[in-house]
Design a protein around this motif. Structure first.
Motif, mmCIF file in Angstrom:
data_model
loop_
_atom_site.group_PDB
_atom_site.id
_atom_site.type_symbol
_atom_site.label_atom_id
_atom_site.label_comp_id
_atom_site.label_asym_id
_atom_site.label_seq_id
_atom_site.Cartn_x
_atom_site.Cartn_y
_atom_site.Cartn_z
ATOM 1 N N VAL A 229 -10.042 -10.642 -0.207
ATOM 2 C CA VAL A 229 -9.495 -10.208 1.081
ATOM 3 C C VAL A 229 -9.569 -8.693 1.251
ATOM 4 O O VAL A 229 -10.060 -8.213 2.286
ATOM 5 N N PRO A 230 -9.094 -7.885 0.297
ATOM 6 C CA PRO A 230 -9.203 -6.431 0.504
ATOM 7 C C PRO A 230 -10.643 -5.954 0.646
ATOM 8 O O PRO A 230 -10.901 -4.973 1.361
ATOM 9 N N THR A 231 -11.593 -6.639 0.006
ATOM 10 C CA THR A 231 -13.000 -6.270 0.150
ATOM 11 C C THR A 231 -13.480 -6.512 1.581
ATOM 12 O O THR A 231 -14.166 -5.674 2.176
ATOM 13 N N ILE A 232 -13.102 -7.641 2.151
ATOM 14 C CA ILE A 232 -13.463 -7.954 3.539
ATOM 15 C C ILE A 232 -12.863 -6.933 4.491
ATOM 16 O O ILE A 232 -13.555 -6.397 5.371
ATOM 17 N N LEU A 233 -11.580 -6.646 4.315
ATOM 18 C CA LEU A 233 -10.904 -5.708 5.207
ATOM 19 C C LEU A 233 -11.503 -4.306 5.097
ATOM 20 O O LEU A 233 -11.706 -3.628 6.113
ATOM 21 N N LYS A 234 -11.795 -3.883 3.890
ATOM 22 C CA LYS A 234 -12.403 -2.568 3.677
ATOM 23 C C LYS A 234 -13.738 -2.472 4.412
ATOM 24 O O LYS A 234 -14.027 -1.470 5.092
ATOM 25 N N TYR A 235 -14.561 -3.496 4.297
ATOM 26 C CA TYR A 235 -15.889 -3.463 4.916
ATOM 27 C C TYR A 235 -15.803 -3.441 6.436
ATOM 28 O O TYR A 235 -16.630 -2.804 7.105
ATOM 29 N N LEU A 236 -14.804 -4.121 6.974
ATOM 30 C CA LEU A 236 -14.628 -4.164 8.425
ATOM 31 C C LEU A 236 -13.826 -2.975 8.955
ATOM 32 O O LEU A 236 -13.453 -2.940 10.129
ATOM 33 N N ASN A 237 -13.565 -2.003 8.076
ATOM 34 C CA ASN A 237 -12.838 -0.784 8.460
ATOM 35 C C ASN A 237 -11.443 -1.074 8.988
ATOM 36 O O ASN A 237 -10.961 -0.420 9.929
ATOM 37 N N ILE A 238 -10.788 -2.053 8.383
ATOM 38 C CA ILE A 238 -9.409 -2.374 8.727
ATOM 39 C C ILE A 238 -8.497 -1.763 7.670
ATOM 40 O O ILE A 238 -8.590 -2.111 6.494
ATOM 41 N N PRO A 239 -7.652 -0.825 8.044
ATOM 42 C CA PRO A 239 -6.765 -0.176 7.072
ATOM 43 C C PRO A 239 -5.851 -1.209 6.402
ATOM 44 O O PRO A 239 -5.260 -2.058 7.071
ATOM 45 N N ILE A 240 -5.762 -1.128 5.089
ATOM 46 C CA ILE A 240 -4.914 -2.049 4.320
ATOM 47 C C ILE A 240 -3.522 -1.444 4.213
ATOM 48 O O ILE A 240 -3.349 -0.347 3.692
ATOM 49 N N LYS A 241 -2.534 -2.174 4.694
ATOM 50 C CA LYS A 241 -1.159 -1.681 4.716
ATOM 51 C C LYS A 241 -0.415 -2.074 3.438
ATOM 52 O O LYS A 241 -0.578 -3.180 2.937
ATOM 53 N N ASN A 242 0.397 -1.157 2.948
ATOM 54 C CA ASN A 242 1.193 -1.432 1.747
ATOM 55 C C ASN A 242 2.116 -2.631 1.936
ATOM 56 O O ASN A 242 2.371 -3.386 0.997
ATOM 57 N N GLU A 243 2.581 -2.809 3.153
ATOM 58 C CA GLU A 243 3.537 -3.899 3.422
ATOM 59 C C GLU A 243 2.906 -5.277 3.250
ATOM 60 O O GLU A 243 3.618 -6.275 3.116
ATOM 61 N N TRP A 244 1.580 -5.340 3.244
ATOM 62 C CA TRP A 244 0.927 -6.630 3.030
ATOM 63 C C TRP A 244 1.018 -7.064 1.566
ATOM 64 O O TRP A 244 0.872 -8.238 1.266
#
Length: 299
Positions: free
Chosen positions: A275-290
């Protein structure tokens, strides 16, 4: 005036030539990494494949059975079962954690997603987030699912597609390791070839840049029939990328002998990294609260 025209020209050029990033996640149920290496698979060979693990961390709250239900939910939420609460294959559960579909859609409502689940329970376990998905299927056969995915890639311009393929797992449960299991891998390689052809077409003709990720949900026991326990073989999975990974991903040595579960968990890729790899590639900031349980596999 010349400076203004130059600025406009550069801006238009950036818009025109900047490739749009897309992700295809191919989930292959029950494919043992060691068995993959025994078969001639030209399409699998196009990926950089690294050894990983499922089943959470042994002896901690995150430990979970190495079964499909908890594993696919982990792959699609980025957290272990102590957070998502799915503990078996039963469809009478719903993930307590948000999925990648939720993170994508709530971060950028313009992004379009699809979930093609040959094993229908995956979408049922993620029921709370399915309303956010633009297109989904539950059930069917691998060839049918592959055709749907190829059509979606080619015609709909979606941004993230998850496809689950099931036949290898069926072969394992029915026959264990051997000729029929190997034949199912060969057929899977053909399906992957169709998906790669579709993404290559989009890359060439639509100015897109597709990250394709391969992942399996669990390993198998010594004879290939079952899974569910905390053994090295049942916890061993793989993650494959069609692009270069970061230093952590590239540092995993598939040939290094694993002598214990603890070594497997320390020296290979956690299933939660998808999941974090997908989000990183799509330029979606990963939130600590997740509270995702791993970091991306790309820079």
């Amino acid at each position: 005036m010349k400076n203004i025209l130059l600025f406009i020209t550069l801006s238009i050029s950036t818009i025109t030539f900047s490739q749009k990033k897309k992700v295809l996640l191919v989930g292959i149920d029950g494919l043992q990494l060691e068995q993959l290496a025994k078969v001639n698979t030209p399409n699998f060979d196009k990926f950089n494949i690294k050894k990983g693990f499922n089943g959470g961390l042994l002896g901690t709250d995150s430990q979970q059975v190495t079964s499909s239900g908890p594993s696919w939910v982990t792959i699609l939420t980025g957290v272990w079962a102590d957070n998502h609460k799915v503990t078996s294959n039963s469809p009478n559960q719903v993930s307590a954690s948000k999925s990648v579909f939720n993170y994508i859609k709530t971060s950028n409502s313009n992004l379009k997603t699809a979930s093609i689940s040959t094993w229908k329970n995956i979408n049922l376990l993620l029921y709370k987030d399915m309303y956010l998905v633009d297109f989904s299927t539950q059930g069917g056969l691998d060839d049918y699912s592959t055709k749907i995915a190829v059509d979606l890639i080619g015609e709909k311009g979606l941004d993230f597609i998850f496809i689950h393929l099931d036949d290898v797992d069926h072969a394992g449960h029915a026959y264990g390791f051997g000729e029929k299991y190997s034949s199912s891998i060969l057929k899977m390689d053909e399906n992957i070839g169709q998906l790669l052809k579709a993404t290559a077409h989009r890359n060439k003709n639509f100015n897109e840049d597709w990250l394709v990720i391969l992942v399996t949900d669990h390993g198998r026991d010594a004879k290939g029939f079952g899974h569910g326990n905390q053994t090295i073989s049942e916890k061993t999975i793989f993650v494959g990328l069609n692009k270069k990974g970061n230093s952590f991903f590239e540092s995993v040595n598939n040939d290094k002998k694993i002598n214990s579960i603890q070594e497997l968990e320390k020296q290979t890729i956690p299933q939660t990294a998808v999941v974090p790899t997908i989000l990183k590639y799509l330029n979606i900031p990963i939130k600590n609260e997740w509270k995702l349980d791993a970091k991306p596999l790309i820079n």
